[in-house]
Motif scaffolding. Structure first.
Motif, mmCIF file in Angstrom:
data_model
loop_
_atom_site.group_PDB
_atom_site.id
_atom_site.type_symbol
_atom_site.label_atom_id
_atom_site.label_comp_id
_atom_site.label_asym_id
_atom_site.label_seq_id
_atom_site.Cartn_x
_atom_site.Cartn_y
_atom_site.Cartn_z
ATOM 1 N N GLU A 68 0.763 -1.128 0.185
ATOM 2 C CA GLU A 68 0.042 -0.023 -0.007
ATOM 3 C C GLU A 68 1.016 1.181 0.090
ATOM 4 O O GLU A 68 0.543 2.112 -0.478
ATOM 5 N N LEU A 69 1.990 1.281 0.716
ATOM 6 C CA LEU A 69 2.989 2.477 0.779
ATOM 7 C C LEU A 69 3.743 2.549 -0.366
ATOM 8 O O LEU A 69 3.590 3.762 -1.012
ATOM 9 N N PHE A 70 4.249 1.516 -0.897
ATOM 10 C CA PHE A 70 5.279 1.608 -1.870
ATOM 11 C C PHE A 70 4.891 1.163 -3.356
ATOM 12 O O PHE A 70 5.455 1.443 -4.111
ATOM 13 N N GLY A 71 3.748 0.516 -3.469
ATOM 14 C CA GLY A 71 3.373 -0.127 -4.756
ATOM 15 C C GLY A 71 4.048 -1.355 -5.180
ATOM 16 O O GLY A 71 4.886 -1.753 -4.168
ATOM 17 N N TYR A 72 3.625 -1.878 -6.094
ATOM 18 C CA TYR A 72 4.488 -3.123 -6.544
ATOM 19 C C TYR A 72 4.203 -2.968 -8.046
ATOM 20 O O TYR A 72 3.523 -2.397 -8.785
ATOM 21 N N GLU A 73 5.160 -4.078 -8.683
ATOM 22 C CA GLU A 73 5.102 -4.282 -10.241
ATOM 23 C C GLU A 73 4.162 -5.456 -10.482
ATOM 24 O O GLU A 73 4.080 -6.313 -9.784
ATOM 25 N N LYS A 74 3.992 -5.578 -11.445
ATOM 26 C CA LYS A 74 3.191 -6.729 -12.114
ATOM 27 C C LYS A 74 3.910 -7.983 -12.053
ATOM 28 O O LYS A 74 5.374 -8.119 -12.302
ATOM 29 N N GLY A 75 3.403 -9.253 -11.352
ATOM 30 C CA GLY A 75 4.256 -10.376 -11.214
ATOM 31 C C GLY A 75 5.041 -10.277 -9.944
ATOM 32 O O GLY A 75 5.749 -11.304 -9.761
ATOM 33 N N ALA A 76 5.020 -9.331 -9.076
ATOM 34 C CA ALA A 76 5.790 -9.192 -7.848
ATOM 35 C C ALA A 76 5.317 -10.241 -7.046
ATOM 36 O O ALA A 76 6.365 -10.704 -6.042
ATOM 37 N N PHE A 77 3.941 -10.542 -6.752
ATOM 38 C CA PHE A 77 3.862 -11.730 -5.772
ATOM 39 C C PHE A 77 2.562 -12.265 -6.519
ATOM 40 O O PHE A 77 1.944 -11.685 -7.492
ATOM 41 N N THR A 78 2.068 -13.309 -5.678
ATOM 42 C CA THR A 78 0.665 -14.050 -6.548
ATOM 43 C C THR A 78 -0.379 -13.008 -6.428
ATOM 44 O O THR A 78 -0.654 -12.401 -5.345
ATOM 45 N N ILE A 138 2.717 6.532 -1.516
ATOM 46 C CA ILE A 138 4.138 7.489 -1.574
ATOM 47 C C ILE A 138 3.770 8.267 -2.855
ATOM 48 O O ILE A 138 3.904 9.407 -3.369
ATOM 49 N N GLU A 139 3.819 7.277 -3.942
ATOM 50 C CA GLU A 139 3.839 7.858 -5.338
ATOM 51 C C GLU A 139 2.794 8.592 -5.562
ATOM 52 O O GLU A 139 2.561 9.647 -6.307
ATOM 53 N N LEU A 140 1.399 8.206 -5.192
ATOM 54 C CA LEU A 140 0.116 8.981 -5.474
ATOM 55 C C LEU A 140 0.311 10.301 -4.762
ATOM 56 O O LEU A 140 -0.258 11.230 -5.033
ATOM 57 N N ALA A 141 1.039 10.574 -3.718
ATOM 58 C CA ALA A 141 0.877 11.652 -2.975
ATOM 59 C C ALA A 141 2.169 12.513 -3.551
ATOM 60 O O ALA A 141 2.484 13.917 -3.050
ATOM 61 N N ASP A 142 2.738 12.250 -4.817
ATOM 62 C CA ASP A 142 4.004 13.243 -5.403
ATOM 63 C C ASP A 142 3.348 14.636 -5.650
ATOM 64 O O ASP A 142 2.146 14.768 -6.231
ATOM 65 N N GLY A 143 4.019 15.661 -5.207
ATOM 66 C CA GLY A 143 3.555 17.164 -5.268
ATOM 67 C C GLY A 143 2.659 17.503 -4.258
ATOM 68 O O GLY A 143 2.147 18.561 -4.217
ATOM 69 N N GLY A 144 2.380 16.482 -3.221
ATOM 70 C CA GLY A 144 1.409 17.012 -2.442
ATOM 71 C C GLY A 144 1.932 16.597 -0.897
ATOM 72 O O GLY A 144 2.935 16.391 -0.548
ATOM 73 N N THR A 145 0.945 15.928 -0.232
ATOM 74 C CA THR A 145 1.213 15.696 1.230
ATOM 75 C C THR A 145 0.908 14.185 1.501
ATOM 76 O O THR A 145 -0.254 13.677 0.948
ATOM 77 N N LEU A 146 1.864 13.297 2.141
ATOM 78 C CA LEU A 146 1.554 12.049 2.681
ATOM 79 C C LEU A 146 1.242 12.174 4.094
ATOM 80 O O LEU A 146 2.157 12.608 4.850
ATOM 81 N N PHE A 147 -0.018 11.539 4.623
ATOM 82 C CA PHE A 147 -0.511 11.599 5.804
ATOM 83 C C PHE A 147 -0.289 10.053 6.273
ATOM 84 O O PHE A 147 -1.136 9.284 5.884
ATOM 85 N N LEU A 148 0.548 9.959 7.324
ATOM 86 C CA LEU A 148 0.706 8.466 7.884
ATOM 87 C C LEU A 148 0.079 8.468 9.249
ATOM 88 O O LEU A 148 0.579 8.984 10.073
ATOM 89 N N ASP A 149 -1.350 8.240 9.355
ATOM 90 C CA ASP A 149 -1.812 8.118 10.477
ATOM 91 C C ASP A 149 -1.582 6.722 11.222
ATOM 92 O O ASP A 149 -1.427 5.596 10.556
#
Length: 473
Positions: free
Chosen positions: A232-242, A252-263
């Protein structure tokens, strides 16, 4: 929360600036304006008036605008058009695009194809309504948090943000820190009990920052299973796991240019703390199953209801990560320490929920307000909301009384111990005083009439008037 919806718009548009037309690559578009890449800024200056030629739904439309901000080859141009024109041309485009994407542009929650408002934040989503467009365009940044919303949309928004209104000194200090911290890019650590408004604080910082036009991406580190949290935090590549049948971007990637809130950052497992620390050192990371080093331009705000210093001492939280996150710190006071803020909010939520239920409830009895004031509120504002909502649903009276409030008397303030609240003598004295004063007002102080009205002898009336300070010297 963004004030106007913004959607991706990777199209080439034309700009007329100082009598010359240029092409520019648009990044996204909102009801306020466009954000774009442009290589001809030497020909334009900040605050220049321009014309924009944009193709929307297969048709070209020309808008007047003004350069609001330009830096590093990018710019924001604000529309200078009538609300009716924006509603007619852009309204349908926004409404259709948002429903197709299935994501609320305000809170990033999922929405359905037929939703006219977001099920989570309750912001309206039908931008073909000119009144809505007009209302949104005149809201200033921060007005949502301070509650200064136009009447056209106030009733359409679920006002849980009212929990962020405060008049007590401790909340004024919080607001002051938000104003000071927002313009910086340093990490902020928000500390407070559950239900005190940690995410609202983070959003307030984001909306007052230079990143306010960027995304606000929140992740609850304690609500996601450990084995899924890294993905959820770092994302994954196709085929990284089953089951990884496609590439997925992480928070993190989705928050690029903005704010990442770690509750609830205190719930991060130690192995993920190491990876997060590594990211915070240079803001680069790799998706799971990938080797590409990705740069993310984010501001990190973290929050927790746990004692991180104690966790560091016990080896449950990395000391280096702790100090990396707590560059700036905000302590949110629990509701029990916010004085009359609890009464202000209780009255607000009573009015709100009574209106929702179609009930004519005037207010609280004095006893109910005293109970609300002196209850400890271990669940803070969330508990207050639930207690008032339940009372409104169950009562058939004009006033909410003590018995309507689902509150445990054992959680009253220790200095009271329930004595003052449930003192029969005190309440009898109060009732006696109210009745005598009312009889005095109605009769104009006529002793005989007061005696008849109260059902007591004339000498008793004199004693009661003397007791309650109604005898004239």
């Amino acid at each position: 929360m963004r004030l106007a919806p913004r959607v991706p718009f990777r199209e080439t548009i034309q700009i007329k600036c100082r009598k010359s037309w240029f092409k520019a690559q648009c990044e996204d578009i909102s009801l306020f304006g466009v954000k774009l890449l442009f290589s001809h800024w030497d020909n334009c200056s900040d605050q220049d008036w321009v014309k924009l030629k944009i193709q929307i739904n297969g048709k070209y439309a020309v808008f007047n605008g003004k350069i609001y901000r330009k830096e590093n080859g990018k710019a924001v141009i604000l529309f200078n058009e009538d609300d009716q024109i924006l509603s007619e041309i852009l309204g349908r485009f926004f409404t259709d695009t948002i429903r197709r994407l299935g994501i609320c542009p305000y809170c990033k929650s999922g929405i359905g194809q037929d939703d006219s408002s977001c099920p989570s934040c309750h912001m309206p989503l039908d931008f073909t309504q000119v009144d809505l467009v007009k209302a949104l365009r005149r809201i200033k940044v921060g007005d949502i948090i301070s509650g200064k919303l136009p009447e056209e949309i106030k009733e359409k928004i679920q006002s849980e943000r009212t929990e962020f209104i405060g008049t007590c000194p401790k909340m004024k200090e919080v607001f002051d820190l938000i104003r000071k911290f927002a313009p910086t890019d340093y990490p902020v650590l928000i500390l407070g009990e559950t239900g005190t408004g940690k995410e609202l604080t983070a959003r307030a910082i984001h909306e007052r920052s230079t990143r306010s036009e960027g995304p606000f991406i929140a992740i609850n580190c304690g609500a996601i299973p450990r084995e899924l949290l890294e993905a959820e935090l770092f994302g994954y590549e196709k085929g990284a796991f089953t089951g990884a049948d496609r590439r997925k971007k992480g928070k993190i990637e989705l928050a690029d240019g903005g704010t990442l809130f770690l509750d609830e950052v205190g719930e991060l497992p130690l192995e993920l703390q190491v990876k997060l620390l590594r990211f915070l050192e240079d803001f680069t990371f790799s998706r799971i199953g990938g080797s590409e080093q990705i740069k993310a331009n984010v501001r990190v705000i973290a929050a927790t209801n746990r004692n991180l210093e104690d966790m560091v001492e016990k080896g449950l939280f990395r000391e280096d990560l702790y100090y990396r996150l707590k560059v700036l710190t905000i302590h949110l006071p629990p509701l029990r320490e916010r004085g009359d803020d609890v009464v202000i909010m209780a009255k607000y939520f009573l009015e709100k929920f009574a209106k929702e239920q179609g009930k004519d409830i005037v207010g609280f009895t004095d006893e109910a307000l005293e109970l609300i004031r002196n209850y400890q509120w271990p669940g803070n504002v969330r508990e207050l909301i639930n207690v008032i909502r339940k009372a409104v649903v169950l009562t058939d009276k004009k006033y909410i009384d003590v018995e309507d409030l689902d509150i445990n008397p054992d959680m009253l303030s220790k200095d009271l111990s329930g004595k003052r609240l449930f003192s029969l003598k005190e309440h009898m004295e109060r009732l006696e005083k109210e009745l005598v004063e009312k009889a005095y007002r109605i009769t104009g102080g006529n002793i005989s009439k007061m005696s008849t009205m109260l059902g007591v002898s004339r000498p008793t009336v004199y004693k009661l008037m003397e007791k309650h300070g109604l005898l004239k010297s």
